[in-house]
Design a protein around this motif. Structure first.
Motif, PDB file in Angstrom:
ATOM      1  N   ARG A  70      45.307  23.291 -20.347  1.00  0.00           N
ATOM      2  CA  ARG A  70      44.321  24.317 -20.006  1.00  0.00           C
ATOM      3  C   ARG A  70      45.010  25.483 -19.325  1.00  0.00           C
ATOM      4  O   ARG A  70      46.037  25.307 -18.665  1.00  0.00           O
ATOM      5  CB  ARG A  70      43.250  23.722 -19.078  1.00  0.00           C
ATOM      6  CG  ARG A  70      42.072  24.643 -18.770  1.00  0.00           C
ATOM      7  CD  ARG A  70      40.999  23.890 -17.953  1.00  0.00           C
ATOM      8  NE  ARG A  70      40.533  22.696 -18.652  1.00  0.00           N
ATOM      9  CZ  ARG A  70      39.568  22.702 -19.572  1.00  0.00           C
ATOM     10  NH1 ARG A  70      38.944  23.824 -19.875  1.00  0.00           N
ATOM     11  NH2 ARG A  70      39.203  21.574 -20.161  1.00  0.00           N
ATOM     12  N   TRP A  96      44.131  28.412 -16.517  1.00  0.00           N
ATOM     13  CA  TRP A  96      43.181  28.814 -15.493  1.00  0.00           C
ATOM     14  C   TRP A  96      43.466  30.257 -15.094  1.00  0.00           C
ATOM     15  O   TRP A  96      44.625  30.658 -14.983  1.00  0.00           O
ATOM     16  CB  TRP A  96      43.312  27.937 -14.256  1.00  0.00           C
ATOM     17  CG  TRP A  96      42.990  26.498 -14.467  1.00  0.00           C
ATOM     18  CD1 TRP A  96      43.874  25.480 -14.716  1.00  0.00           C
ATOM     19  CD2 TRP A  96      41.690  25.898 -14.448  1.00  0.00           C
ATOM     20  NE1 TRP A  96      43.207  24.288 -14.850  1.00  0.00           N
ATOM     21  CE2 TRP A  96      41.863  24.512 -14.680  1.00  0.00           C
ATOM     22  CE3 TRP A  96      40.399  26.402 -14.244  1.00  0.00           C
ATOM     23  CZ2 TRP A  96      40.800  23.631 -14.717  1.00  0.00           C
ATOM     24  CZ3 TRP A  96      39.338  25.515 -14.281  1.00  0.00           C
ATOM     25  CH2 TRP A  96      39.536  24.148 -14.517  1.00  0.00           C
ATOM     26  N   GLY A 155      39.601  28.184 -18.122  1.00  0.00           N
ATOM     27  CA  GLY A 155      38.828  27.936 -16.918  1.00  0.00           C
ATOM     28  C   GLY A 155      38.989  29.015 -15.879  1.00  0.00           C
ATOM     29  O   GLY A 155      39.969  29.774 -15.890  1.00  0.00           O
ATOM     30  N   THR A 156      38.015  29.104 -14.983  1.00  0.00           N
ATOM     31  CA  THR A 156      38.057  30.046 -13.867  1.00  0.00           C
ATOM     32  C   THR A 156      38.480  29.299 -12.610  1.00  0.00           C
ATOM     33  O   THR A 156      37.948  28.247 -12.294  1.00  0.00           O
ATOM     34  CB  THR A 156      36.675  30.684 -13.620  1.00  0.00           C
ATOM     35  OG1 THR A 156      35.728  29.656 -13.281  1.00  0.00           O
ATOM     36  CG2 THR A 156      36.186  31.426 -14.849  1.00  0.00           C
ATOM     37  N   SER A 157      39.430  29.872 -11.896  1.00  0.00           N
ATOM     38  CA  SER A 157      39.907  29.221 -10.677  1.00  0.00           C
ATOM     39  C   SER A 157      40.388  30.280  -9.683  1.00  0.00           C
ATOM     40  O   SER A 157      41.555  30.600  -9.632  1.00  0.00           O
ATOM     41  CB  SER A 157      41.045  28.260 -10.991  1.00  0.00           C
ATOM     42  OG  SER A 157      41.455  27.567  -9.842  1.00  0.00           O
ATOM     43  N   GLN A 176      31.243  29.286 -22.500  1.00  0.00           N
ATOM     44  CA  GLN A 176      31.329  28.011 -23.210  1.00  0.00           C
ATOM     45  C   GLN A 176      31.090  28.234 -24.707  1.00  0.00           C
ATOM     46  O   GLN A 176      31.769  27.638 -25.554  1.00  0.00           O
ATOM     47  CB  GLN A 176      30.312  27.014 -22.633  1.00  0.00           C
ATOM     48  CG  GLN A 176      30.293  25.655 -23.292  1.00  0.00           C
ATOM     49  CD  GLN A 176      31.476  24.778 -22.942  1.00  0.00           C
ATOM     50  OE1 GLN A 176      32.588  25.258 -22.744  1.00  0.00           O
ATOM     51  NE2 GLN A 176      31.251  23.466 -22.880  1.00  0.00           N
ATOM     52  N   LEU A 218      35.520  25.396 -22.063  1.00  0.00           N
ATOM     53  CA  LEU A 218      35.455  25.957 -20.718  1.00  0.00           C
ATOM     54  C   LEU A 218      35.302  24.889 -19.640  1.00  0.00           C
ATOM     55  O   LEU A 218      34.605  23.888 -19.818  1.00  0.00           O
ATOM     56  CB  LEU A 218      34.261  26.917 -20.618  1.00  0.00           C
ATOM     57  CG  LEU A 218      34.029  27.570 -19.252  1.00  0.00           C
ATOM     58  CD1 LEU A 218      35.154  28.524 -18.892  1.00  0.00           C
ATOM     59  CD2 LEU A 218      32.679  28.279 -19.219  1.00  0.00           C
ATOM     60  N   ARG A 219      35.944  25.151 -18.510  1.00  0.00           N
ATOM     61  CA  ARG A 219      35.692  24.432 -17.263  1.00  0.00           C
ATOM     62  C   ARG A 219      35.584  25.500 -16.186  1.00  0.00           C
ATOM     63  O   ARG A 219      36.441  26.379 -16.093  1.00  0.00           O
ATOM     64  CB  ARG A 219      36.821  23.453 -16.969  1.00  0.00           C
ATOM     65  CG  ARG A 219      36.460  22.408 -15.930  1.00  0.00           C
ATOM     66  CD  ARG A 219      37.484  21.307 -15.802  1.00  0.00           C
ATOM     67  NE  ARG A 219      36.986  20.325 -14.851  1.00  0.00           N
ATOM     68  CZ  ARG A 219      36.485  19.150 -15.164  1.00  0.00           C
ATOM     69  NH1 ARG A 219      36.436  18.767 -16.418  1.00  0.00           N
ATOM     70  NH2 ARG A 219      36.033  18.334 -14.216  1.00  0.00           N
ATOM     71  N   VAL A 220      34.525  25.451 -15.392  1.00  0.00           N
ATOM     72  CA  VAL A 220      34.246  26.508 -14.416  1.00  0.00           C
ATOM     73  C   VAL A 220      34.651  26.055 -13.020  1.00  0.00           C
ATOM     74  O   VAL A 220      34.257  24.970 -12.577  1.00  0.00           O
ATOM     75  CB  VAL A 220      32.754  26.886 -14.413  1.00  0.00           C
ATOM     76  CG1 VAL A 220      32.492  28.007 -13.407  1.00  0.00           C
ATOM     77  CG2 VAL A 220      32.314  27.322 -15.804  1.00  0.00           C
ATOM     78  N   PRO A 280      29.513  23.036 -19.606  1.00  0.00           N
ATOM     79  CA  PRO A 280      30.853  22.972 -19.007  1.00  0.00           C
ATOM     80  C   PRO A 280      30.807  22.332 -17.626  1.00  0.00           C
ATOM     81  O   PRO A 280      29.852  22.534 -16.876  1.00  0.00           O
ATOM     82  CB  PRO A 280      31.266  24.451 -18.911  1.00  0.00           C
ATOM     83  CG  PRO A 280      29.974  25.198 -18.841  1.00  0.00           C
ATOM     84  CD  PRO A 280      29.019  24.423 -19.698  1.00  0.00           C
ATOM     85  N   ASP A 330      33.653  22.785 -11.228  1.00  0.00           N
ATOM     86  CA  ASP A 330      34.542  22.340 -10.171  1.00  0.00           C
ATOM     87  C   ASP A 330      34.379  23.231  -8.945  1.00  0.00           C
ATOM     88  O   ASP A 330      33.853  24.342  -9.029  1.00  0.00           O
ATOM     89  CB  ASP A 330      36.002  22.415 -10.621  1.00  0.00           C
ATOM     90  CG  ASP A 330      36.304  21.516 -11.806  1.00  0.00           C
ATOM     91  OD1 ASP A 330      35.528  20.572 -12.049  1.00  0.00           O
ATOM     92  OD2 ASP A 330      37.326  21.758 -12.480  1.00  0.00           O
TER      93      ASP A 330
END
Length: 332
Positions: free
Chosen positions: A33, A35, A61-63, A83, A90-92, A156, A159
């Motif tokens: 992934r 980020w 993903g957003t981090s 997504q 996607l992972r948020v 999604p 986190d």
């Protein structure tokens, strides 16, 4: 088995296409992934849309998206759209950031960060369900909001970021995962205990949650350049980003060093602040040196029980060639 992710450069890059290119390289090299932080560079949403369009398999993903500059409903709407745009990759990641960013850059009051993060996660999950959102919280009250597009299937995961014990416990209790950074291996183990306690309090399936640990990495044939870049990076975070990272380092047994870096940096003596990050602390927080050294040292972080993904990040001063060399060396 621990996955390897990429934390795209926090410093502004020459163009969006630069970040897309790095993401394409990550995909080719087998990273799980990519980020993207959202601080003072390009906004995460537009950039991740371009990355999703320019890649096929690598997750995005957003981090992290901070919970002050966007409303929870907008974060939910954005997550649903990203997504869709990424075909389910996607992972948020969300979090409160800190007063330096929220008050200084966004002009908002940094009030009740933990409660605001918890309620944001609750609301985003309700938005993503596709149901009408009725929410009566301490920070937010919503009524009648509903997606007018089909809700994402699957939704999604959401986190949360955090470094303090209570923030990490909150992530375990309410989020689908936790994002960690600026932790020694020993400090990470302490915070994982907080996360596990939160998961138990929230009656969560810990096996279904994901811990992502970002570690500054710089693997170069020029060993001193790799270590100097990493030392500068750590000094900037401890000294230049308010008290958040200073306090996190102090909690891990480095209070004297954290205080010295902070005071020297804010007193204008950047060189002394950087020099205060000694070799022992550098190696406790980062993977920096020759390619051979870095391939050996990354296992110390990757082998921590409870870490699901090791996020390879890069020093702020790293150039494109430094980033690509490090990605090549540490590619899974």
């Amino acid at each position: 088995m621990t996955d390897r992710d990429i934390y795209l450069p926090v410093a502004a890059q020459p163009s969006v296409s630069t970040l897309v290119g790095l993401s394409q390289l990550a995909e080719v090299e087998g990273y799980e992934r990519v980020w993207l932080p959202e601080t003072w560079g390009r906004d995460a949403v537009t950039t991740l849309t371009s990355i999703a369009s320019g890649t096929d398999r690598v997750g995005v993903g957003t981090s992290l998206l901070n919970v002050y500059s966007r409303s929870p409903a907008l974060i939910g709407q954005t997550a649903a759209t990203l997504q869709e745009a990424s075909d389910g990759r996607l992972r948020v990641g969300v979090g409160p950031s800190g007063p330096r960013v929220i008050e200084g850059w966004h002009g908002a009051s940094f009030e009740r960060p933990l409660r605001r993060t918890r309620e944001t996660i609750d609301i985003v999950k309700r938005v993503l369900s596709g149901d009408s959102v009725e929410y009566d919280g301490d920070v937010f009250e919503l009524s009648g909001y509903r997606l007018r597009s089909e809700p994402p299937d699957p939704a999604p995961p959401i986190d949360a970021g955090g470094l303090g014990p209570k923030a990490v416990e909150l992530a375990g209790r309410f989020a689908d995962g936790w994002h960690a950074l600026l932790c020694t291996a020993e400090g990470m183990e302490d915070r994982l205990a907080d996360f596990d306690r939160g998961a138990e309090l929230g009656d969560r399936d810990r096996a279904g949650q994901r811990v992502t640990f970002s570690v500054p990495c710089c693997a170069l044939e020029d060993r001193e350049r790799a270590r100097d870049l990493s030392r500068q990076h750590l000094a900037f975070y401890v000294g230049g980003m308010g008290t958040y990272y200073r306090d996190a380092l102090a909690r891990q047994g480095y209070e004297e060093t954290a205080t010295e870096v902070f005071e020297q940096w804010n007193g204008g003596d950047r060189e002394t602040a950087i020099a205060a990050v000694g070799d022992d602390l550098l190696d406790a927080l980062a993977v920096a040196g020759t390619p051979e050294e870095c391939r050996d040292r990354i296992g110390r972080f990757e082998g921590i029980d409870g870490v699901d993904a090791l996020n390879v990040s890069f020093p702020r001063g790293a150039e494109r060639a430094d980033i690509e060399a490090t990605m090549d060396t540490l590619a899974p």
